[in-house]
Design a protein around this motif. Structure first.
Motif, PDB file in Angstrom:
ATOM      1  N   THR A   3     -23.770  -8.590  16.674  1.00  0.00           N
ATOM      2  CA  THR A   3     -23.581  -8.753  15.239  1.00  0.00           C
ATOM      3  C   THR A   3     -23.389  -7.407  14.551  1.00  0.00           C
ATOM      4  OG1 THR A   3     -24.982 -10.710  15.325  1.00  0.00           O
ATOM      5  CG2 THR A   3     -24.545  -9.800  13.165  1.00  0.00           C
ATOM      6  N   ILE A   4     -24.199  -6.420  14.907  1.00  0.00           N
ATOM      7  CA  ILE A   4     -24.066  -5.103  14.294  1.00  0.00           C
ATOM      8  C   ILE A   4     -22.750  -4.454  14.719  1.00  0.00           C
ATOM      9  CG2 ILE A   4     -25.234  -3.675  16.052  1.00  0.00           C
ATOM     10  CD1 ILE A   4     -25.820  -3.341  12.295  1.00  0.00           C
ATOM     11  N   PHE A   6     -19.972  -6.045  15.334  1.00  0.00           N
ATOM     12  CA  PHE A   6     -18.932  -6.716  14.550  1.00  0.00           C
ATOM     13  C   PHE A   6     -18.882  -6.145  13.140  1.00  0.00           C
ATOM     14  CE2 PHE A   6     -17.676 -10.049  11.562  1.00  0.00           C
ATOM     15  CZ  PHE A   6     -16.436 -10.398  12.069  1.00  0.00           C
ATOM     16  N   LEU A   7     -20.045  -5.962  12.521  1.00  0.00           N
ATOM     17  CA  LEU A   7     -20.109  -5.394  11.182  1.00  0.00           C
ATOM     18  C   LEU A   7     -19.561  -3.975  11.170  1.00  0.00           C
ATOM     19  CD1 LEU A   7     -20.982  -5.331   8.216  1.00  0.00           C
ATOM     20  CD2 LEU A   7     -23.281  -4.703   8.982  1.00  0.00           C
ATOM     21  N   ASN A   8     -19.932  -3.187  12.152  1.00  0.00           N
ATOM     22  CA  ASN A   8     -19.481  -1.798  12.196  1.00  0.00           C
ATOM     23  C   ASN A   8     -17.967  -1.692  12.351  1.00  0.00           C
ATOM     24  OD1 ASN A   8     -22.107  -0.985  11.906  1.00  0.00           O
ATOM     25  ND2 ASN A   8     -22.420  -0.461  14.047  1.00  0.00           N
ATOM     26  N   ARG A   9     -17.381  -2.587  13.135  1.00  0.00           N
ATOM     27  CA  ARG A   9     -15.915  -2.599  13.256  1.00  0.00           C
ATOM     28  C   ARG A   9     -15.276  -2.938  11.909  1.00  0.00           C
ATOM     29  NH1 ARG A   9     -16.812  -5.096  18.410  1.00  0.00           N
ATOM     30  NH2 ARG A   9     -16.492  -7.149  17.476  1.00  0.00           N
ATOM     31  N   LYS A  10     -15.868  -3.879  11.192  1.00  0.00           N
ATOM     32  CA  LYS A  10     -15.347  -4.270   9.885  1.00  0.00           C
ATOM     33  C   LYS A  10     -15.420  -3.107   8.895  1.00  0.00           C
ATOM     34  CE  LYS A  10     -17.622  -7.476   7.612  1.00  0.00           C
ATOM     35  NZ  LYS A  10     -18.112  -8.797   7.154  1.00  0.00           N
ATOM     36  N   ILE A  11     -16.512  -2.361   8.943  1.00  0.00           N
ATOM     37  CA  ILE A  11     -16.676  -1.215   8.050  1.00  0.00           C
ATOM     38  C   ILE A  11     -15.611  -0.153   8.318  1.00  0.00           C
ATOM     39  CG2 ILE A  11     -18.182   0.750   7.500  1.00  0.00           C
ATOM     40  CD1 ILE A  11     -20.573  -1.178   7.937  1.00  0.00           C
ATOM     41  N   THR A  12     -15.383   0.173   9.571  1.00  0.00           N
ATOM     42  CA  THR A  12     -14.434   1.244   9.900  1.00  0.00           C
ATOM     43  C   THR A  12     -12.997   0.887   9.521  1.00  0.00           C
ATOM     44  OG1 THR A  12     -14.152   0.444  12.178  1.00  0.00           O
ATOM     45  CG2 THR A  12     -15.862   2.095  11.798  1.00  0.00           C
ATOM     46  N   ARG A  13     -12.714  -0.412   9.366  1.00  0.00           N
ATOM     47  CA  ARG A  13     -11.360  -0.843   8.995  1.00  0.00           C
ATOM     48  C   ARG A  13     -11.198  -1.027   7.492  1.00  0.00           C
ATOM     49  NH1 ARG A  13     -11.340  -5.582  13.588  1.00  0.00           N
ATOM     50  NH2 ARG A  13     -11.078  -4.231  15.422  1.00  0.00           N
ATOM     51  N   GLU A 142     -29.730  -7.854   6.619  1.00  0.00           N
ATOM     52  CA  GLU A 142     -29.944  -9.114   7.321  1.00  0.00           C
ATOM     53  C   GLU A 142     -30.046  -8.918   8.828  1.00  0.00           C
ATOM     54  OE1 GLU A 142     -30.558 -11.981   5.753  1.00  0.00           O
ATOM     55  OE2 GLU A 142     -30.488 -10.729   3.957  1.00  0.00           O
ATOM     56  N   ILE A 143     -29.280  -8.002   9.350  1.00  0.00           N
ATOM     57  CA  ILE A 143     -29.269  -7.756  10.801  1.00  0.00           C
ATOM     58  C   ILE A 143     -30.496  -6.960  11.236  1.00  0.00           C
ATOM     59  CG2 ILE A 143     -28.036  -6.578  12.677  1.00  0.00           C
ATOM     60  CD1 ILE A 143     -25.442  -7.159  11.049  1.00  0.00           C
ATOM     61  N   LEU A 144     -30.874  -5.957  10.434  1.00  0.00           N
ATOM     62  CA  LEU A 144     -32.011  -5.092  10.776  1.00  0.00           C
ATOM     63  C   LEU A 144     -33.308  -5.743  10.277  1.00  0.00           C
ATOM     64  CD1 LEU A 144     -30.326  -1.744   9.683  1.00  0.00           C
ATOM     65  CD2 LEU A 144     -30.474  -2.663  12.000  1.00  0.00           C
ATOM     66  N   SER A 145     -33.669  -6.816  10.905  1.00  0.00           N
ATOM     67  CA  SER A 145     -34.745  -7.686  10.409  1.00  0.00           C
ATOM     68  C   SER A 145     -36.154  -7.132  10.612  1.00  0.00           C
ATOM     69  CB  SER A 145     -34.639  -9.059  11.074  1.00  0.00           C
ATOM     70  OG  SER A 145     -34.702  -8.937  12.487  1.00  0.00           O
ATOM     71  N   ASN A 146     -36.301  -6.061  11.389  1.00  0.00           N
ATOM     72  CA  ASN A 146     -37.638  -5.489  11.628  1.00  0.00           C
ATOM     73  C   ASN A 146     -38.013  -4.388  10.643  1.00  0.00           C
ATOM     74  OD1 ASN A 146     -38.119  -7.151  13.823  1.00  0.00           O
ATOM     75  ND2 ASN A 146     -37.307  -5.681  15.309  1.00  0.00           N
ATOM     76  N   VAL A 147     -37.100  -4.045   9.742  1.00  0.00           N
ATOM     77  CA  VAL A 147     -37.346  -2.936   8.812  1.00  0.00           C
ATOM     78  C   VAL A 147     -38.503  -3.257   7.867  1.00  0.00           C
ATOM     79  CG1 VAL A 147     -36.382  -1.654   6.858  1.00  0.00           C
ATOM     80  CG2 VAL A 147     -35.007  -2.017   8.907  1.00  0.00           C
ATOM     81  N   THR A 148     -39.454  -2.334   7.803  1.00  0.00           N
ATOM     82  CA  THR A 148     -40.597  -2.469   6.884  1.00  0.00           C
ATOM     83  C   THR A 148     -40.671  -1.324   5.883  1.00  0.00           C
ATOM     84  OG1 THR A 148     -42.053  -1.315   8.446  1.00  0.00           O
ATOM     85  CG2 THR A 148     -41.978  -3.727   8.585  1.00  0.00           C
ATOM     86  N   VAL A 149     -39.951  -0.223   6.182  1.00  0.00           N
ATOM     87  CA  VAL A 149     -39.957   0.966   5.319  1.00  0.00           C
ATOM     88  C   VAL A 149     -38.523   1.453   5.148  1.00  0.00           C
ATOM     89  CG1 VAL A 149     -40.769   3.341   5.022  1.00  0.00           C
ATOM     90  CG2 VAL A 149     -42.228   1.650   6.171  1.00  0.00           C
ATOM     91  N   VAL A 150     -38.152   1.745   3.908  1.00  0.00           N
ATOM     92  CA  VAL A 150     -36.845   2.342   3.636  1.00  0.00           C
ATOM     93  C   VAL A 150     -37.063   3.719   3.034  1.00  0.00           C
ATOM     94  CG1 VAL A 150     -34.641   2.143   2.447  1.00  0.00           C
ATOM     95  CG2 VAL A 150     -35.825   0.076   3.211  1.00  0.00           C
TER      96      VAL A 150
END
Length: 218
Positions: A3-4, A6-13, A142-150
């Motif tokens: 999933t990440i 796929f998202l990264n390919r979309k970003i680069t385009r 949504e993909i990085l679901s374990n994040v607790t601190v930004v």
């Protein structure tokens, strides 16, 4: 992981922001003298790091002759040097330098991204450009679901993060911690030359904010 990717390919385009899309291509073509012999990446940048991370680091945007040249955020410039060195010191990175995409840098329990994915002229994206790019940050959340601190590097990153988690921004400052039900938001001055060479951000201050991040993610 798929999933990440796929998202990264979309970003680069992505070419949704005409001004930024044109600018990064022009910078890649009209290189500065010290990088005349290098091939610039010249495309929007995806985030990178550990997809299972608890720590998400949000910057402003790629640097014109740093990330826009090397193809990885906080890579190949002085800001990248500060980021890699402090992350290695506090156990978030495998090596203390960030020079090229193929340098072996691996992030541990941390993922790096930005509010805007293209280098903006004079490091100043427009409000419309920030709003357009915001959807990529939402998808990463949504993909990085374990994040607790930004950890937000600069006020633009902080404002984007508050929008991301639907919380009201407070007064921005260095090494401030804001706790909410869903997330902890930590703020820092950006490690740009404008801050590090003027003494606004010292190495001790910079290291302290990552020490805080380490404690919060253990």
């Amino acid at each position: 992981m798929q999933t990440i990717k796929f998202l990264n390919r979309k970003i680069t385009r992505c070419k949704k922001c005409p001004r930024l899309s044109l600018y990064i291509r022009e910078v890649a073509k009209n290189k500065v003298r010290r990088f005349q012999n290098e091939t610039y990446y010249g495309k929007p940048l995806s985030g990178f790091g550990d997809v299972n991370a608890k720590l998400l680091i949000v910057g402003l945007a790629p640097a014109a002759h740093g990330g826009n040249r090397t193809g990885r955020m906080f890579t190949g410039d002085s800001s990248g040097d500060w980021v890699a060195k402090v992350m290695h010191r506090h156990g978030f990175a495998s090596i203390p330098t960030s020079q090229t995409r193929g340098d072996g840098l691996i992030l541990k329990n941390a993922y790096i991204t930005a509010a805007v994915r293209c280098a903006p002229p004079q490091n100043k994206p427009t409000r419309e450009e920030m709003d357009t790019c915001f959807d990529y940050l939402k998808q990463e959340k949504e993909i990085l679901s374990n994040v607790t601190v930004v950890l937000c590097l600069g006020k633009i990153a902080y404002d984007a993060t508050c929008k991301l988690f639907s919380v009201k921004p407070q007064k921005f400052g260095h090494n401030k911690l804001f706790k909410y039900d869903a997330i902890k938001i930590l703020t820092s001055y950006h490690p740009s030359k404008q801050n590090t060479q003027t003494g606004r951000l010292t190495w001790r201050q910079w290291s302290n904010v990552f020490a805080t991040a380490k404690k919060l993610t253990q």
